[in-house]
Design a protein around this motif. Structure first.
Motif, mmCIF file in Angstrom:
data_model
loop_
_atom_site.group_PDB
_atom_site.id
_atom_site.type_symbol
_atom_site.label_atom_id
_atom_site.label_comp_id
_atom_site.label_asym_id
_atom_site.label_seq_id
_atom_site.Cartn_x
_atom_site.Cartn_y
_atom_site.Cartn_z
ATOM 1 N N ALA A 1 0.829 -1.208 0.000
ATOM 2 C CA ALA A 1 0.000 0.000 0.000
ATOM 3 C C ALA A 1 0.863 1.257 0.000
ATOM 4 O O ALA A 1 0.541 2.264 -0.645
ATOM 5 N N ILE A 2 1.988 1.215 0.718
ATOM 6 C CA ILE A 2 2.909 2.355 0.756
ATOM 7 C C ILE A 2 3.551 2.555 -0.608
ATOM 8 O O ILE A 2 3.680 3.679 -1.098
ATOM 9 N N VAL A 3 3.958 1.467 -1.238
ATOM 10 C CA VAL A 3 4.545 1.562 -2.578
ATOM 11 C C VAL A 3 3.519 2.140 -3.562
ATOM 12 O O VAL A 3 3.857 2.981 -4.403
ATOM 13 N N PHE A 4 2.281 1.702 -3.441
ATOM 14 C CA PHE A 4 1.213 2.214 -4.302
ATOM 15 C C PHE A 4 1.050 3.718 -4.124
ATOM 16 O O PHE A 4 0.945 4.470 -5.111
ATOM 17 N N ALA A 5 1.069 4.178 -2.881
ATOM 18 C CA ALA A 5 0.936 5.613 -2.603
ATOM 19 C C ALA A 5 2.097 6.392 -3.224
ATOM 20 O O ALA A 5 1.909 7.472 -3.792
ATOM 21 N N GLY A 6 3.292 5.845 -3.111
ATOM 22 C CA GLY A 6 4.456 6.492 -3.709
ATOM 23 C C GLY A 6 4.347 6.584 -5.221
ATOM 24 O O GLY A 6 4.726 7.594 -5.825
ATOM 25 N N LEU A 7 3.834 5.544 -5.839
ATOM 26 C CA LEU A 7 3.662 5.547 -7.299
ATOM 27 C C LEU A 7 2.645 6.587 -7.743
ATOM 28 O O LEU A 7 2.828 7.242 -8.775
ATOM 29 N N VAL A 8 1.589 6.752 -6.968
ATOM 30 C CA VAL A 8 0.585 7.767 -7.300
ATOM 31 C C VAL A 8 1.231 9.149 -7.279
ATOM 32 O O VAL A 8 0.997 9.977 -8.175
ATOM 33 N N GLY A 9 2.073 9.406 -6.274
ATOM 34 C CA GLY A 9 2.776 10.683 -6.218
ATOM 35 C C GLY A 9 3.637 10.908 -7.441
ATOM 36 O O GLY A 9 3.661 12.013 -8.012
ATOM 37 N N ALA A 10 4.330 9.874 -7.882
ATOM 38 C CA ALA A 10 5.214 9.985 -9.050
ATOM 39 C C ALA A 10 4.418 10.199 -10.338
ATOM 40 O O ALA A 10 4.780 11.035 -11.181
ATOM 41 N N ILE A 11 3.335 9.451 -10.503
ATOM 42 C CA ILE A 11 2.531 9.552 -11.722
ATOM 43 C C ILE A 11 1.893 10.931 -11.837
ATOM 44 O O ILE A 11 1.894 11.548 -12.914
ATOM 45 N N SER B 1 12.315 15.381 -13.884
ATOM 46 C CA SER B 1 12.850 14.034 -13.751
ATOM 47 C C SER B 1 11.787 13.028 -13.314
ATOM 48 O O SER B 1 11.253 13.131 -12.213
ATOM 49 N N SER B 2 11.496 12.059 -14.174
ATOM 50 C CA SER B 2 10.603 10.952 -13.782
ATOM 51 C C SER B 2 11.226 10.159 -12.635
ATOM 52 O O SER B 2 10.523 9.676 -11.740
ATOM 53 N N SER B 3 12.536 10.032 -12.681
ATOM 54 C CA SER B 3 13.241 9.278 -11.642
ATOM 55 C C SER B 3 13.061 9.929 -10.280
ATOM 56 O O SER B 3 12.725 9.269 -9.292
ATOM 57 N N HIS B 4 13.268 11.236 -10.220
ATOM 58 C CA HIS B 4 13.135 11.925 -8.939
ATOM 59 C C HIS B 4 11.690 11.967 -8.474
ATOM 60 O O HIS B 4 11.418 12.004 -7.266
ATOM 61 N N ALA B 5 10.751 11.977 -9.423
ATOM 62 C CA ALA B 5 9.341 11.882 -9.046
ATOM 63 C C ALA B 5 9.080 10.548 -8.343
ATOM 64 O O ALA B 5 8.386 10.488 -7.318
ATOM 65 N N LEU B 6 9.666 9.482 -8.874
ATOM 66 C CA LEU B 6 9.513 8.165 -8.258
ATOM 67 C C LEU B 6 10.186 8.118 -6.891
ATOM 68 O O LEU B 6 9.593 7.643 -5.911
ATOM 69 N N PHE B 7 11.408 8.615 -6.813
ATOM 70 C CA PHE B 7 12.121 8.605 -5.539
ATOM 71 C C PHE B 7 11.364 9.420 -4.487
ATOM 72 O O PHE B 7 11.193 8.994 -3.342
ATOM 73 N N GLY B 8 10.912 10.607 -4.894
ATOM 74 C CA GLY B 8 10.185 11.459 -3.964
ATOM 75 C C GLY B 8 8.910 10.811 -3.471
ATOM 76 O O GLY B 8 8.597 10.843 -2.275
ATOM 77 N N GLY B 9 8.147 10.216 -4.398
ATOM 78 C CA GLY B 9 6.912 9.548 -4.006
ATOM 79 C C GLY B 9 7.155 8.429 -3.009
ATOM 80 O O GLY B 9 6.446 8.305 -1.995
ATOM 81 N N LEU B 10 8.168 7.608 -3.253
ATOM 82 C CA LEU B 10 8.483 6.498 -2.345
ATOM 83 C C LEU B 10 8.964 6.996 -0.991
ATOM 84 O O LEU B 10 8.583 6.461 0.062
ATOM 85 N N ILE B 11 9.803 8.025 -1.005
ATOM 86 C CA ILE B 11 10.334 8.561 0.257
ATOM 87 C C ILE B 11 9.208 9.144 1.102
ATOM 88 O O ILE B 11 9.092 8.865 2.301
ATOM 89 N N ALA C 1 6.689 15.482 -5.307
ATOM 90 C CA ALA C 1 6.226 14.096 -5.388
ATOM 91 C C ALA C 1 6.186 13.459 -4.003
ATOM 92 O O ALA C 1 5.303 12.634 -3.709
ATOM 93 N N ALA C 2 7.127 13.839 -3.134
ATOM 94 C CA ALA C 2 7.145 13.303 -1.765
ATOM 95 C C ALA C 2 5.901 13.740 -0.994
ATOM 96 O O ALA C 2 5.314 12.950 -0.241
ATOM 97 N N ILE C 3 5.493 14.984 -1.189
ATOM 98 C CA ILE C 3 4.289 15.477 -0.501
ATOM 99 C C ILE C 3 3.047 14.718 -0.972
ATOM 100 O O ILE C 3 2.218 14.278 -0.169
ATOM 101 N N VAL C 4 2.926 14.544 -2.306
ATOM 102 C CA VAL C 4 1.774 13.800 -2.832
ATOM 103 C C VAL C 4 1.813 12.356 -2.336
ATOM 104 O O VAL C 4 0.786 11.792 -1.924
ATOM 105 N N GLY C 5 3.006 11.752 -2.349
ATOM 106 C CA GLY C 5 3.140 10.385 -1.855
ATOM 107 C C GLY C 5 2.803 10.277 -0.384
ATOM 108 O O GLY C 5 2.182 9.294 0.055
ATOM 109 N N ALA C 6 3.188 11.278 0.394
ATOM 110 C CA ALA C 6 2.893 11.266 1.829
ATOM 111 C C ALA C 6 1.393 11.359 2.088
ATOM 112 O O ALA C 6 0.845 10.629 2.937
#
Length: 375
Positions: free
Chosen positions: A79-89, A103-113, A316-321
């Protein structure tokens, strides 16, 4: 929600991110080749798609960094990984709509973090790895690529100064097609692996794989196909920005920019650095403009790009959070996150149709016009 169902949902979301990564980052490899006429737009994205797929099979070092380096794979949940992916997308789609090569990469990293931090605590985030494998390469890689491109462009123009310009242009069109293809291959070895790492992290979190496992073959295949499909769709808005709005590209410049970017990406992928190919390729393009003539670079456009880079990871980290906080309430929260994510995606698509940028008009924008630079 049934554990096996949430894993399926996360895998689908990861592949959706991989797809957005593909069309978001098509410009990294092919923008300069399309701008100079070295390759036709549709041929360029087709070549890029195939080579992205091939590149995904060449290495798994970056995938290992994602699956076990950034966050503690024993503490995160699907569920946490899913939330991080939503932030990145969400960040990928918004920056694509604006034509910003973030950066798509940093969007992914930020979402996961962000999702991990809120979901299970800061101790599950490996900050030392983030600094050494992400932040330092994020700063260093565009500078390195830019310096190499400056030197390469300067030398190319010095060597060909006495040659007929039509001959130089024709020769470098062929060379540029090859260098752009190398960038696409390098992109597959870097960005193609990031979704592999996310899916592997999900399988570890669900107990389907042991901690520290490498991506299974089926994960490599589906991730490679997803990014290739997204690449073929073509991120025409961002191609327009990178190919026409940063600097006027000639074929020798394009060759220098692409070669410097490809070498930087391939070296970093071998070392497991999860850098941003967008940062590297943009650095190469800016460097090629500096190497030809300093005032050829439109620094206002470059500044907007850098600003987007700075905001990508925290945004992306804020959206993921936020998504993680909602998903932590249970099945209803997870479903709500998914529904909101789909709604945002649909809204972005509808907005994009109001001012479409397609393969046929990707180079139509006059780059010198202030309105175009601010688009």
């Amino acid at each position: 929600m049934d554990p096996s169902l949430i894993v399926i949902v996360v895998v689908v979301a990861a592949l959706a991110f991989d797809f957005t990564n593909g069309f978001h980052d098509t410009a990294n490899a092919m923008a300069t080749s399309i701008a100079t006429g070295a390759l036709k737009p549709r041929i360029a994205v087709a070549i890029s798609a195939v080579l992205n797929l091939v590149g995904a099979f060449l290495s798994i070092e970056v995938a290992k960094t994602i699956s076990g380096g950034i966050v503690d794979d024993t503490k995160v949940t699907p569920a946490i990984v899913f939330a991080g992916l939503v932030g990145a997308i969400v960040w990928n789609l918004l920056t694509w709509l604006l034509g910003l090569p973030s950066s798509s990469s940093h969007a992914l990293f930020g979402g996961l973090i962000g999702a991990t931090w809120v979901g299970v605590g800061a101790d599950a985030v490996h900050f030392s790895t983030i600094v050494s494998k992400i932040l330092i390469p994020a700063v260093a890689s565009p500078i390195v690529a830019g310096i190499v491109a400056v030197a390469g462009t300067f030398l190319v123009y010095r060597i060909t100064a006495s040659a007929r310009q039509d001959t130089v242009s024709k020769s470098f069109k062929t060379a540029q097609a090859l260098s752009a293809s190398l960038v696409s291959l390098a992109h597959g070895t870097s960005d193609g692996q990031k979704t592999m790492g996310v899916i592997t992290l999900t399988l570890i979190a669900s107990g389907s794989l042991a901690a520290g496992s490498t991506p299974p073959l089926w994960v490599i295949i589906v991730s490679g196909v997803a990014i290739a499909a997204g690449t073929y769709l073509g991120g025409w808005r961002i191609i327009q920005t990178m190919g026409k709005k940063i600097t006027e590209i000639e074929t020798p410049q394009g060759f220098a920019a692409e070669t410097s970017a490809a070498v930087t990406i391939l070296a970093s992928s071998h070392l497991g650095f999860a850098l941003s190919t967008t940062h590297v390729c943009s650095g190469g393009i800016i460097g090629s403009g500096v190497g030809r003539k300093l005032d050829e670079v439109r620094w206002g456009v470059a500044g907007r790009m850098v600003l987007a880079w700075l905001f990508t990871l925290p945004a992306a980290a804020i959206v993921g959070a936020v998504a993680s906080e909602a998903a932590s309430t249970g099945s209803v929260g997870t479903i709500l996150v998914g529904v909101v994510g789909v709604a945002i995606a649909v809204a972005v698509y509808l907005l994009s149709r109001r001012n479409p940028v397609t393969a046929s008009n990707v180079n139509d924008t006059a780059p010198a016009a202030p309105a175009a630079a601010a688009a």
